[in-house]
Design a protein around this motif. Structure first.
Motif, mmCIF file in Angstrom:
data_model
loop_
_atom_site.group_PDB
_atom_site.id
_atom_site.type_symbol
_atom_site.label_atom_id
_atom_site.label_comp_id
_atom_site.label_asym_id
_atom_site.label_seq_id
_atom_site.Cartn_x
_atom_site.Cartn_y
_atom_site.Cartn_z
ATOM 1 N N VAL A 323 0.855 -1.195 0.000
ATOM 2 C CA VAL A 323 0.000 0.000 0.000
ATOM 3 C C VAL A 323 0.896 1.253 0.000
ATOM 4 O O VAL A 323 0.675 2.191 -0.771
ATOM 5 C CB VAL A 323 -0.961 0.016 1.209
ATOM 6 C CG1 VAL A 323 -1.750 1.326 1.227
ATOM 7 C CG2 VAL A 323 -1.915 -1.180 1.151
ATOM 8 N N ALA A 324 1.938 1.224 0.813
ATOM 9 C CA ALA A 324 2.858 2.369 0.851
ATOM 10 C C ALA A 324 3.533 2.553 -0.506
ATOM 11 O O ALA A 324 3.721 3.688 -0.973
ATOM 12 C CB ALA A 324 3.911 2.153 1.935
ATOM 13 N N THR A 325 3.886 1.453 -1.148
ATOM 14 C CA THR A 325 4.546 1.514 -2.452
ATOM 15 C C THR A 325 3.607 2.112 -3.506
ATOM 16 O O THR A 325 4.014 2.941 -4.324
ATOM 17 C CB THR A 325 4.983 0.101 -2.884
ATOM 18 O OG1 THR A 325 5.724 -0.501 -1.825
ATOM 19 C CG2 THR A 325 5.860 0.148 -4.120
ATOM 20 N N TYR A 326 2.362 1.695 -3.450
ATOM 21 C CA TYR A 326 1.365 2.246 -4.385
ATOM 22 C C TYR A 326 1.305 3.770 -4.232
ATOM 23 O O TYR A 326 1.331 4.507 -5.216
ATOM 24 C CB TYR A 326 -0.010 1.627 -4.096
ATOM 25 C CG TYR A 326 -1.127 2.194 -4.941
ATOM 26 C CD1 TYR A 326 -1.543 1.549 -6.100
ATOM 27 C CD2 TYR A 326 -1.759 3.398 -4.596
ATOM 28 C CE1 TYR A 326 -2.565 2.078 -6.885
ATOM 29 C CE2 TYR A 326 -2.771 3.935 -5.371
ATOM 30 C CZ TYR A 326 -3.170 3.268 -6.511
ATOM 31 O OH TYR A 326 -4.165 3.803 -7.281
ATOM 32 N N GLU A 327 1.240 4.221 -2.983
ATOM 33 C CA GLU A 327 1.128 5.673 -2.758
ATOM 34 C C GLU A 327 2.327 6.420 -3.335
ATOM 35 O O GLU A 327 2.183 7.462 -3.962
ATOM 36 C CB GLU A 327 1.044 5.964 -1.252
ATOM 37 C CG GLU A 327 -0.270 5.549 -0.636
ATOM 38 C CD GLU A 327 -0.530 6.324 0.655
ATOM 39 O OE1 GLU A 327 0.121 5.995 1.666
ATOM 40 O OE2 GLU A 327 -1.359 7.259 0.637
ATOM 41 N N GLN A 328 3.516 5.847 -3.131
ATOM 42 C CA GLN A 328 4.711 6.520 -3.649
ATOM 43 C C GLN A 328 4.658 6.592 -5.183
ATOM 44 O O GLN A 328 4.966 7.616 -5.781
ATOM 45 C CB GLN A 328 5.966 5.757 -3.218
ATOM 46 C CG GLN A 328 7.252 6.365 -3.775
ATOM 47 C CD GLN A 328 8.228 5.309 -4.270
ATOM 48 O OE1 GLN A 328 7.822 4.213 -4.680
ATOM 49 N NE2 GLN A 328 9.504 5.629 -4.231
ATOM 50 N N ARG A 329 4.246 5.485 -5.801
ATOM 51 C CA ARG A 329 4.230 5.457 -7.270
ATOM 52 C C ARG A 329 3.226 6.450 -7.836
ATOM 53 O O ARG A 329 3.470 7.080 -8.862
ATOM 54 C CB ARG A 329 3.931 4.031 -7.739
ATOM 55 C CG ARG A 329 5.110 3.125 -7.454
ATOM 56 C CD ARG A 329 4.822 1.666 -7.729
ATOM 57 N NE ARG A 329 6.044 0.892 -7.446
ATOM 58 C CZ ARG A 329 6.091 -0.420 -7.445
ATOM 59 N NH1 ARG A 329 5.018 -1.137 -7.713
ATOM 60 N NH2 ARG A 329 7.231 -1.033 -7.181
ATOM 61 N N VAL A 330 2.106 6.573 -7.162
ATOM 62 C CA VAL A 330 1.083 7.486 -7.659
ATOM 63 C C VAL A 330 1.461 8.931 -7.331
ATOM 64 O O VAL A 330 1.384 9.812 -8.188
ATOM 65 C CB VAL A 330 -0.294 7.113 -7.061
ATOM 66 C CG1 VAL A 330 -1.318 8.200 -7.357
ATOM 67 C CG2 VAL A 330 -0.749 5.772 -7.628
ATOM 68 N N ASN A 331 1.908 9.168 -6.100
ATOM 69 C CA ASN A 331 2.132 10.552 -5.676
ATOM 70 C C ASN A 331 3.475 11.117 -6.130
ATOM 71 O O ASN A 331 3.559 12.278 -6.505
ATOM 72 C CB ASN A 331 2.012 10.673 -4.152
ATOM 73 C CG ASN A 331 0.602 10.346 -3.685
ATOM 74 O OD1 ASN A 331 -0.361 10.509 -4.452
ATOM 75 N ND2 ASN A 331 0.465 9.856 -2.468
ATOM 76 N N SER A 332 4.557 10.312 -6.126
ATOM 77 C CA SER A 332 5.854 10.875 -6.519
ATOM 78 C C SER A 332 6.138 10.692 -8.005
ATOM 79 O O SER A 332 6.797 11.513 -8.608
ATOM 80 C CB SER A 332 7.009 10.245 -5.745
ATOM 81 O OG SER A 332 6.686 10.067 -4.410
#
Ligand code: ARG
Length: 580
Positions: A323-332
């Protein structure tokens, strides 16, 4: 524009002139004909439209064909279209039109007719993802090869691709690895073959903790200490990661696979506690029997499959990290799409991740691209004779060794260093192609003799076709790497026509690969192209062609075939030799 798109544009115009035109967004695809006896391209629009309107498809097809008669653009592309079967509309390309397409391809060596996508996407591709200090096995080969091929194809097609190797460098295995390191590490073995020794330490600790609950507890404590930031354990962990990565990088170098990023699970470790707190605050996660869990009551598939994001002992897990990885990929990275090339057994995991991020309000699609297993010749999951997973490095070494034996036999005159280089190109190409020419979901049988054969749908067959064509070009005095002048050739023989049609279809194949993430469509295309070339070569003399225009046309065909083979194989991550 591809031939299919040109015909589609014509068809749309004709549909709009019907007494009862379909809506403007009605999809009227045109595709290469399944049986070329009836035409080169076909449209099934009359059938789909008639079905929706409950009318007779052949009568509707006749109306469409009538409307197409007035189209002057179509008159230059195709003979008058014909109706076949239940209502197919068939187009037969004019040789002059196809010859002009061939000239366009010859003048465009870099793109070979492939058009940029209507909307280029930023795609993050998650591939490979081996676990540190656990044995890397042939399953990681599939993810690496399929993921790399998709990355290459998507880049070539014009998307912005970011690849990330999500290394398993922060998992529960480190409890056992650290316990093993502290109690029975063999320094000498570690120096000689670090990855093998780490795996041994892990497996030994695993075996002991299965037999003795006290040791299992000790391993868990080592893990808890690592996660709490204990300096000794962190140093051991750091060392394990470094040693493993050196070894992995050697394998990736050999495979010519490069990643834009290799964040790994450990990169996200400080993001996990705040993430779980956020999920609890928003009411997405809740405490259940001491663990923090996300329930999915509204989703029938997941209703009885809650995701644990913090275990009872306080540890975060694989799902939390994803879930944390998904957020990074989408947000950064501002990704528009996330593709995960991971084995089929993780389907449920990705459904849970998808459900969680939707609840968080994210909309960027996460696509799991699953694949089946590699089987040994006994049709069971491939193992070594001792029953272990086959190490990737051993497999690649064996491929090159076996290819060398083949080269020795086929071409004993080649100088030794060239033999070694050709063996590398053939051996690695064979392994990659065996993988990529299968539908990713089939469990395929790993067979050395099949994949290294010069006959059939194999890398050596395609590489050999390329080598032969390059030699024809050299003898014919045509610069294989120069773009054509755009002068229009003349297609007369049927085999010339068929080959030119196949060449024009490269541009239609590339987007199709991405539609359903199937590199095997490209592999099969290349195999058919080589087949069309062989038919052409058997019936149409090139260097001994009767007249000059014929010889020029045939050399042009050879040149575009060579380029298409080289480009297509490169998109599969496969090199070509100049001699073999
Ligand atoms: N390390 C995992 C395994 O070997 C694969 C990682 C896949 N990627 C991900 N984002 N979960 O099973």
């Amino acid at each position: 524009m591809t031939i299919a798109h040109q015909l589609q544009a014509v068809l749309r115009r004709a549909l709009a002139t019907l007494p009862e035109p379909p809506p403007a967004d009605f999809d009227a695809p045109v595709s290469p004909a399944a049986d070329t006896r009836f035409g080169d391209y076909q449209a099934n629009v009359a059938m789909t439209l008639a079905k929706a309107r409950r009318t007779n498809p052949r009568a509707l097809a006749a109306q469409i064909v009538e409307a197409l008669k007035a189209d002057t653009v179509l008159a230059a592309i195709s003979a008058p279209p014909e109706i076949a079967g239940a209502g197919f509309i068939n187009f037969r390309l004019r040789p002059e039109f196809l010859a002009a397409q061939l000239a366009t391809l010859d003048a465009d060596p870099a793109r070979l007719g492939v058009e940029p996508p209507a909307r280029p996407l930023t795609v993050v591709i998650d591939l490979s993802g081996p676990n540190i200090a656990k044995p890397m096995h042939v399953g990681h080969l599939r993810s690496t090869m399929i993921g790399d091929a998709l990355a290459r194809v998507a880049r070539f097609a014009g998307h912005h691709v970011i690849t990330d190797n999500h290394l398993g460098d922060w998992g529960t295995q480190f409890g056992k690895v650290i316990y093993g390191w502290k109690h029975f590490l063999d320094e000498k073995a570690l120096a000689a073959d670090p990855l093998a020794e780490l795996v041994r330490a892990y497996q030994e600790a695993s075996r002991l903790s299965d037999a003795d609950p006290a040791i299992a507890d000790a391993c868990r404590e080592e893990l808890a200490r690592l996660q709490a930031g204990d300096e000794v354990n962190l140093a051991i962990w750091q060392k394990c990661v470094e040693l493993s990565r050196e070894e992995l990088d050697r394998i990736y170098d050999e495979l010519a696979v490069r990643f834009d990023h290799q964040f790994g699970e450990s990169f996200f470790r400080d993001a996990l506690a705040p993430l779980v707190a956020r999920l609890e605050e928003k009411g997405i996660a809740q405490t259940s029997e001491g663990a923090v869990v996300v329930f999915f009551p509204e989703d029938p598939k997941l209703a009885d499959k809650p995701a644990i994001i913090r275990k009872r002992d306080g540890a975060f897990n694989y799902a939390t990290t994803d879930v944390a990885t998904y957020e990074q990929r989408v947000n950064s990275f501002h990704a528009d799409a996330l593709w995960y090339v991971v084995g089929a057994p993780q389907a449920l995991h990705f459904e849970q991740i998808n459900a969680i991020v939707r609840r968080m309000g994210y909309t960027v699609p996460l696509t799991h691209i699953p694949f089946g297993s590699i089987l040994g010749e006994d049709r069971k999951i491939m193992r070594t004779r001792s029953g272990d997973n086959v190490a990737l490095r051993d497999l690649l070494d064996e491929a090159v060794e076996r290819a060398l034996a083949v080269v020795e036999e086929k071409n004993p005159e080649l100088p030794a260093d060239e033999k070694a280089e050709v063996a590398r190109v053939i051996g690695l190409g064979a392994v990659k192609y065996a993988e990529l020419s299968q539908h990713r979901l089939t469990d395929y049988i790993f067979s050395w003799s099949k994949m290294l054969s010069f006959q059939g749908n194999t890398a050596p067959y395609l590489q050999n076709a390329y080598v032969r064509i390059r030699s024809i070009l050299r003898r014919g005095g045509l610069d294989p790497d120069a773009p054509g002048s755009g002068g229009v050739p003349t297609l007369t023989a049927p085999a010339e026509f068929d080959l030119a049609r196949k060449l024009a279809q490269f541009a239609e194949t590339i987007p199709a690969v991405l539609d359903d993430f199937r590199p095997n469509l490209l592999a099969n295309y290349l195999y058919e192209l080589a087949g069309a070339f062989h038919t052409f070569y058997e019936t149409c003399p090139v260097l001994k062609a009767g007249e000059e225009t014929q010889r020029d046309t045939r050399l042009t065909l050879c040149r575009v075939v060579a380029r298409t083979l080289r480009t297509g194989l490169d998109l599969l991550g496969i090199e070509v030799p100049e001699r073999m």
